[in-house]
Enzyme design. Sequence first.
Site, PDB file in Angstrom:
ATOM      1  N   SER A 121       0.808  -1.218   0.000  1.00 31.89           N
ATOM      2  CA  SER A 121       0.000   0.000   0.000  1.00 31.89           C
ATOM      3  C   SER A 121       0.840   1.266   0.000  1.00 31.89           C
ATOM      4  CB  SER A 121      -0.940  -0.053   1.202  1.00 31.89           C
ATOM      5  OG  SER A 121      -1.838   1.011   1.164  1.00 31.89           O
ATOM      6  N   ASP A 124      -2.653   6.527  -3.251  1.00 33.04           N
ATOM      7  CA  ASP A 124      -1.483   5.898  -2.616  1.00 33.04           C
ATOM      8  C   ASP A 124      -0.829   4.846  -3.517  1.00 33.04           C
ATOM      9  OD1 ASP A 124      -3.435   3.926  -2.418  1.00 33.04           O
ATOM     10  OD2 ASP A 124      -2.592   3.143  -0.555  1.00 33.04           O
ATOM     11  N   ASP A 164      -5.738   2.527  -3.578  1.00 36.19           N
ATOM     12  CA  ASP A 164      -7.020   2.433  -2.878  1.00 36.19           C
ATOM     13  C   ASP A 164      -7.308   3.633  -1.976  1.00 36.19           C
ATOM     14  OD1 ASP A 164      -5.126   1.696  -1.039  1.00 36.19           O
ATOM     15  OD2 ASP A 164      -6.097  -0.180  -0.436  1.00 36.19           O
ATOM     16  N   ARG A 165      -6.272   4.430  -1.664  1.00 39.58           N
ATOM     17  CA  ARG A 165      -6.518   5.596  -0.800  1.00 39.58           C
ATOM     18  C   ARG A 165      -6.709   6.864  -1.629  1.00 39.58           C
ATOM     19  NH1 ARG A 165      -2.865   5.308   4.644  1.00 39.58           N
ATOM     20  NH2 ARG A 165      -3.537   3.211   5.208  1.00 39.58           N
ATOM     21  N   GLU A 196     -13.033   5.043   5.806  1.00 44.63           N
ATOM     22  CA  GLU A 196     -12.141   5.053   6.953  1.00 44.63           C
ATOM     23  C   GLU A 196     -11.446   6.406   7.003  1.00 44.63           C
ATOM     24  OE1 GLU A 196     -10.262   1.219   8.287  1.00 44.63           O
ATOM     25  OE2 GLU A 196      -9.873   1.150   6.158  1.00 44.63           O
ATOM     26  N   GLU A 197     -11.089   6.804   8.222  1.00 47.41           N
ATOM     27  CA  GLU A 197     -10.396   8.075   8.401  1.00 47.41           C
ATOM     28  C   GLU A 197      -9.029   8.089   7.722  1.00 47.41           C
ATOM     29  OE1 GLU A 197      -7.448   7.742  10.211  1.00 47.41           O
ATOM     30  OE2 GLU A 197      -8.013   5.649  10.504  1.00 47.41           O
ATOM     31  N   SER A 198      -8.511   6.901   7.436  1.00 48.94           N
ATOM     32  CA  SER A 198      -7.174   6.761   6.881  1.00 48.94           C
ATOM     33  C   SER A 198      -7.174   6.942   5.363  1.00 48.94           C
ATOM     34  CB  SER A 198      -6.614   5.398   7.252  1.00 48.94           C
ATOM     35  OG  SER A 198      -7.537   4.382   6.893  1.00 48.94           O
ATOM     36  N   LYS A 206     -11.382  -0.284  -0.859  1.00 48.58           N
ATOM     37  CA  LYS A 206     -11.521   1.151  -1.001  1.00 48.58           C
ATOM     38  C   LYS A 206     -10.933   1.535  -2.348  1.00 48.58           C
ATOM     39  CE  LYS A 206      -7.557   1.794   2.059  1.00 48.58           C
ATOM     40  NZ  LYS A 206      -7.448   0.728   3.058  1.00 48.58           N
ATOM     41  N   ARG A 211      -1.338   5.030  17.053  1.00 48.25           N
ATOM     42  CA  ARG A 211      -2.247   5.991  16.440  1.00 48.25           C
ATOM     43  C   ARG A 211      -3.180   6.535  17.519  1.00 48.25           C
ATOM     44  NH1 ARG A 211      -0.794   5.066  11.351  1.00 48.25           N
ATOM     45  NH2 ARG A 211      -0.974   3.024  10.360  1.00 48.25           N
TER      46      ARG A 211
HETATM   47  C1  G1P Z   1      -4.058   1.359   8.203  1.00 47.71           C
HETATM   48  C2  G1P Z   1      -5.282   2.222   8.388  1.00 47.71           C
HETATM   49  C3  G1P Z   1      -6.528   1.412   8.124  1.00 47.71           C
HETATM   50  C4  G1P Z   1      -6.447   0.805   6.718  1.00 47.71           C
HETATM   51  C5  G1P Z   1      -5.153   0.027   6.561  1.00 47.71           C
HETATM   52  C6  G1P Z   1      -4.963  -0.460   5.136  1.00 47.71           C
HETATM   53  O1  G1P Z   1      -4.082   0.284   9.102  1.00 47.71           O
HETATM   54  O2  G1P Z   1      -5.317   2.783   9.690  1.00 47.71           O
HETATM   55  O3  G1P Z   1      -7.659   2.218   8.273  1.00 47.71           O
HETATM   56  O4  G1P Z   1      -7.527  -0.037   6.483  1.00 47.71           O
HETATM   57  O5  G1P Z   1      -4.036   0.852   6.892  1.00 47.71           O
HETATM   58  O6  G1P Z   1      -4.891   0.596   4.218  1.00 47.71           O
HETATM   59  P1  G1P Z   1      -3.259   0.289  10.482  1.00 47.71           P
HETATM   60  O7  G1P Z   1      -1.832   0.560  10.124  1.00 47.71           O
HETATM   61  O8  G1P Z   1      -3.818   1.412  11.304  1.00 47.71           O
HETATM   62  O9  G1P Z   1      -3.503  -1.060  11.093  1.00 47.71           O
HETATM   63 ZN    ZN Z   2      -3.367   1.297  -0.180  1.00 45.68          ZN
END
Ligand code: G1P
Ligand code: ZN
Length: 544
Positions: A113, A278, A282-283, A364-366, A377, A497
């Site tokens: 990712s 990203d 997906d982001r 998601e907030e991310s 996503k 986080r």
């Molecule tokens: C992070 C994000 C989460 C997302 C994931 C994959 O995971 O916080 O929302 O689904 O990346 O993109 P985390 O590193 O917090 O476990």
């Molecule tokens: Zn990604």
Amino acid sequence: MSTHSITTKPFDGQKPGTSGLRKKVTVFQQPHYLENFVQAIFNSLDNFQGKTLVVGGDGRYYNDTAIQTILKMAVANGFGKILVGRNGVLSTPAASAVIRKYQAFGGIILSASHNPAGKDGDFGIKYNISNGGPAPEKVTEAIYTHTQTIKQYQIADFADINLSQINTIQQDDVVIQIIDSVTDYAELMAQLFDFDAIRTLLTSGTFSMKFDAMAAVTGPYAKQILENTLGAPQGTVMRGECLADFDGGHPDPNLTYAHDLVEIMFGKSAPEFGAASDGDGDRNMILGKRFFVTPSDSLAVLAANAHLVRGYQQGLAGIARSMPTSGAADYVAKALGIPYFETPTGWKFFGNLLDANKVTLCGEESFGTGSNHVREKDGLWAVLFWLNILAVRQQSVESILVEHWAKYGRNFYSRYDYEGVDAQAAEALIHNLRQQFSSLPKQQLGSYQVDFCDDFSYTDPIDNSVSTHQGVRIVFTDGSRIVFRLSGTGTEGATLRVYLESYEPDVTKHHMDAQIALAELIALAEQIAKIKTYTGRDKPSVIT
Ligand code: G1P
Ligand code: ZN
């Protein structure tokens, strides 16, 4: 066909995290490491003989080597057909779309990712099921169990396949089809969005945009759709060439890592609209002229405006968001009279809700937003959704947000990340928070009173599976929250986080800067969790 059964031994730590197995490239390069995990995936599946497997990745370093190994193992294990992206590349949402369109048995997606790539960067692998979405926990747990007992893996013996051309190859009994995923993906987008209206907007002469592909997988998709199909001028897509090391960058579309785009969007002659995606596509990050849209708000705005967009005009079944995501979308769901759901972090928890048609939009907030069109996503989808809204409403991004807050109230929101902290110290910090679960409730802390605190746990309403320890919540009587959790996607140490949220119905306060509005909560987070004492950090590495 000649296949070999290779003797192997288990590796420690092949436990899939929030989104598959992520490790340093050098870890994956150890003999048998990748093979063990791939065989463990196949060992945890039933009745796939003769069926179709989709394979593709985000194009990062080691993608091409890993793809060749996976092709040989998929052939040896008895798949009937393999669909593989040209050059081994498929964005994560495109892979999901391809699995669904061709009714594949499942897919293997190679990606870490938004983590940096290259020889010393990260690599990752995950399995997606036939709905196109990430394998649910019962499957990832079965895979992990197999990795702990594996003794051999199966691999066919044939020369590496040339993946650079669209082609169909018969390899022994297996058909290997090299596909151009951009075409399938673009077709899907054209069904959902009003391309004519977006084209009119993008060629009007009064509107301009920038899309930062961050030298990662979305470049070819964005160029094809935004520039070649929708008429945006050449150069709208910046850093549009997908490079194996993502040009040495950290392809995470946020205010810190997408700094080139941020500079343009907050500069003197800023375009009306800016977006970034990203590493694996997906982001998304959405920006207006000198204006940042928090991902939680973006989900809420998409939901509130979905009736303006062709693919969603028939109404939304419901909305789901991950627990740490702000409740902005909940207010929209309430106003629309539709159900809303709060799931643990990670897209895999949305799959059942989408399959059961309980929800249409998820977020998601991310920087993750998506819908029932795939089971991941989808960064570019979110950008097109925004463009479609802008084309219909003919307003600036900022004025859309200001009106939105006036109607629903504003959820001030921020996330603080403390990256690469000592793993034991991070565990101890979380443990210390849990120790306070009985003493914190009813305490008055500054202007906030603690209502309750817990470790979030989720019972899936479709299959009743239970996921525990999904983040520590400290919820105040006015609904404000601080959430603490440890990342499940990092490869070095731990990432803490801290998620901060407060709700503001008063329109005269909506213009405030989120960091100022949240200042007291931020101080409380430090006071309660003793972040500095445990981690030695007096400030986060990334604020979003
Ligand atoms: C992070 C994000 C989460 C997302 C994931 C994959 O995971 O916080 O929302 O689904 O990346 O993109 P985390 O590193 O917090 O476990
Ligand atoms: Zn990604």
